[in-house]
Each structure stands twice: as structure tokens, then as C-alpha cells.
Design a protein around this motif. Sequence first.
Motif, mmCIF file in Angstrom:
data_model
loop_
_atom_site.group_PDB
_atom_site.id
_atom_site.type_symbol
_atom_site.label_atom_id
_atom_site.label_comp_id
_atom_site.label_asym_id
_atom_site.label_seq_id
_atom_site.Cartn_x
_atom_site.Cartn_y
_atom_site.Cartn_z
ATOM 1 N N LEU A 191 43.248 -50.561 24.377
ATOM 2 C CA LEU A 191 43.510 -50.027 23.036
ATOM 3 C C LEU A 191 42.231 -49.995 22.205
ATOM 4 C CD1 LEU A 191 46.925 -51.778 22.252
ATOM 5 C CD2 LEU A 191 46.535 -49.482 23.171
ATOM 6 N N GLU A 194 40.235 -47.025 22.888
ATOM 7 C CA GLU A 194 40.807 -45.822 22.271
ATOM 8 C C GLU A 194 40.618 -45.809 20.753
ATOM 9 O OE1 GLU A 194 42.127 -43.180 23.644
ATOM 10 O OE2 GLU A 194 41.881 -43.893 25.704
ATOM 11 N N GLY A 302 49.813 -49.042 27.948
ATOM 12 C CA GLY A 302 48.845 -48.260 27.185
ATOM 13 C C GLY A 302 49.211 -46.787 27.136
ATOM 14 N N GLU A 303 49.704 -46.261 28.241
ATOM 15 C CA GLU A 303 50.118 -44.855 28.288
ATOM 16 C C GLU A 303 51.232 -44.576 27.283
ATOM 17 O OE1 GLU A 303 52.442 -41.870 31.412
ATOM 18 O OE2 GLU A 303 51.569 -43.742 32.144
ATOM 19 N N MET A 306 49.791 -44.714 23.762
ATOM 20 C CA MET A 306 49.028 -43.500 23.476
ATOM 21 C C MET A 306 49.947 -42.334 23.135
ATOM 22 S SD MET A 306 45.927 -44.276 23.605
ATOM 23 C CE MET A 306 46.113 -46.027 23.387
ATOM 24 N N GLU A 309 51.078 -43.059 19.489
ATOM 25 C CA GLU A 309 50.055 -43.213 18.464
ATOM 26 C C GLU A 309 49.895 -41.902 17.685
ATOM 27 O OE1 GLU A 309 46.375 -43.425 16.365
ATOM 28 O OE2 GLU A 309 46.623 -42.084 18.060
#
Length: 330
Positions: A191, A194, A302-303, A306, A309
Motif C-alpha cells: 500500500l 501505491e 492489496g488487489e 486497489m 481506492e
Amino acid sequence: MQKLHRVIVSRTDSIGDTVLTLPVCGYLKQLYPDVELVYLGKGYVRDVVAQCSHVDRLIEYTPESIEGSLKAEHADAIIHAFPRSDVAMAAKKAKIQHRIGTWGRSFHWPTCNHLIPFSRRWSGLHESQLNFKLLRGLQVHHTPHLDDIPNLYGLPLAAQKDREGVILHPGSGGSAVDWPIGHYVALADLLKAEGMTVYLTGTEQEGRHFRPFFRFDKRIIDMSGKLSLSELLDFIRQCELLVACSTGPLHIAAASGIGALGLFIDQRPIGPGRWRPVGSRARVITPPHSDRVADITPERVGEVIMSLEGHLAEPRTPFKPNNVMDKPGA
């Protein structure tokens, strides 16, 4: 419908359980707008209950004071959402007219005059729905759909704008099968890469356990042991999303209307069917082919983050990869 002046809802276990009991309080207030709704719970849930618009007062449970406390209330009804033999006996001694408990607890047989036959452990219902079964003792026969639960919490909602950051809450106080600390570390690094800010929350004891594994800086920030429960409630509402296993802060996040991403194994009675976060922006991930929560990879979490987000400020058509349950009623 009978007139009720004062009703006690008794739930003396954890913070998450308290959050999932608030919807039944909200529904009671809809049915009986003038009723005084009193919550009987342990002292550490005070800050949660105090922020609920449906609850008028908290009685702090202690074994030493319970009998006197209930006698002083002169309540019309008590709902034993969490069964305790001393509370059930004290309610009978206090001569509360409607004493409602589950049939499956033998100590309820001589102490409750409304015994409701259902099993929490093996029911297919969510915990927030199961509490509604006890309302049968008041001749109320209604179980809401999970889509209706978020409107019944009565907790303050997060602002629609000016929220930022992802909370990782690694500890569960033993209430869940925990995701490995190493996975949280890897997720925090993903994260950060990103451009997101990551906050670690938990008690001081939990922080002492996980702090040595993280590389803290201006993008990965340790908040463990620094917040009271009231401050944690406010802090959660300032962030975009919280990631945790089945624990109180996960349910607070869902009830507050921010993203709540729960990591579960799909196994009764501890699975998402009963304990998933319920909110308009709540999601659940389960392992793809096993009953090991460690098989949920940081990359997979995380996918999903994302995909969410930048879209959490307003409801949206959910991203739905395999092993992710999106809608509250799923």
C-alpha cells in the motif's frame, strides 16, 4: 402492541458483539419511540454505547452490583442477548415483567418467562439478525435483511469527504483466527508503494507484539496503544478503509460507513456467515481453496483495496473477484 416504558438489553461480552447488538436497539426504538432503552454491558464498551443514538443509558455490569442495579431500574423487560446466569437470576429477583432468553441455556428455564428456541452456533443467520429472534418475547416477529442492518446501528457516520488512509488492525483479542503478522507487513509495504498512508492500530499489548516486524515511517504509522476507545472510534471515521479479521474495530468501521475489509475462513461457527462486517462498504475475503486464513495472500488483499481506492466515498457497483463477497446480504 403493549406499552413499554423501560427495556434493558443485556450483552456483557466484547466490543464487536456490542456493535452487532445495536441494530436490535435501533429497531426497538422504531417500535417504541418513547421507551427508555438501557444497555447492560461491561465498562469497556461504554464509549461505543455512548455514541449510539438509540441507547439512553448504560448500566455497567459487575458481578457485585448486578442485583441491586436491576432492582433499581424497575424495567418492564430485559432481553438477554448474551446469557449470564447471575444476570438472569438478578432479573427474576428484580421482578422484571418480561424476562427473555434462549431456551438452550438451562439456567434460563427457572429465571426467564419467555424462552425462545433457537441456536446461534448453527443458525444460518448473521449475529446481528439473531438478536432479533429474542424479540419474540415481546410478540415481535421480524428478522431484517442484512441490507437493512446498516440503517439500524445508530452510530455516527464518517464524513463523505476528506478521509484518507488505510487502517490495519492485526490483533483480535482471541476472537478470530488471525492473519499472520508477516502478511500485514507485506500488505503495508504494498500500500505504501501505491502512495497510500497506512496506520497500525491495536492495544499497547498488541503493539508490542507487532511493532518489531514493521518499518515505520511517514507512510506506515504506528497508532497502537495511543488511542482510547473513543479516540479510536473518531479515528476510524477519518480513514478510508480498515482491514482486520473478525474483531470489534472491523464492525465499528462497517457501522461507521467506511470501507471494512474482513479476512475470514469460511467455516461455521466462526465464518463470515455469522460474523462478517455488515455495512454499505463492507467486504469479506476468504481463502480460495482451504480453511487457512494464511492462504489469503497480501497481494490478493492489496488487489481488492486497489479496486476500492478512490471509490469508497460513494456507494458503487462492487468489484467482485473470486472469493470476495461484496453485498451485505451475500
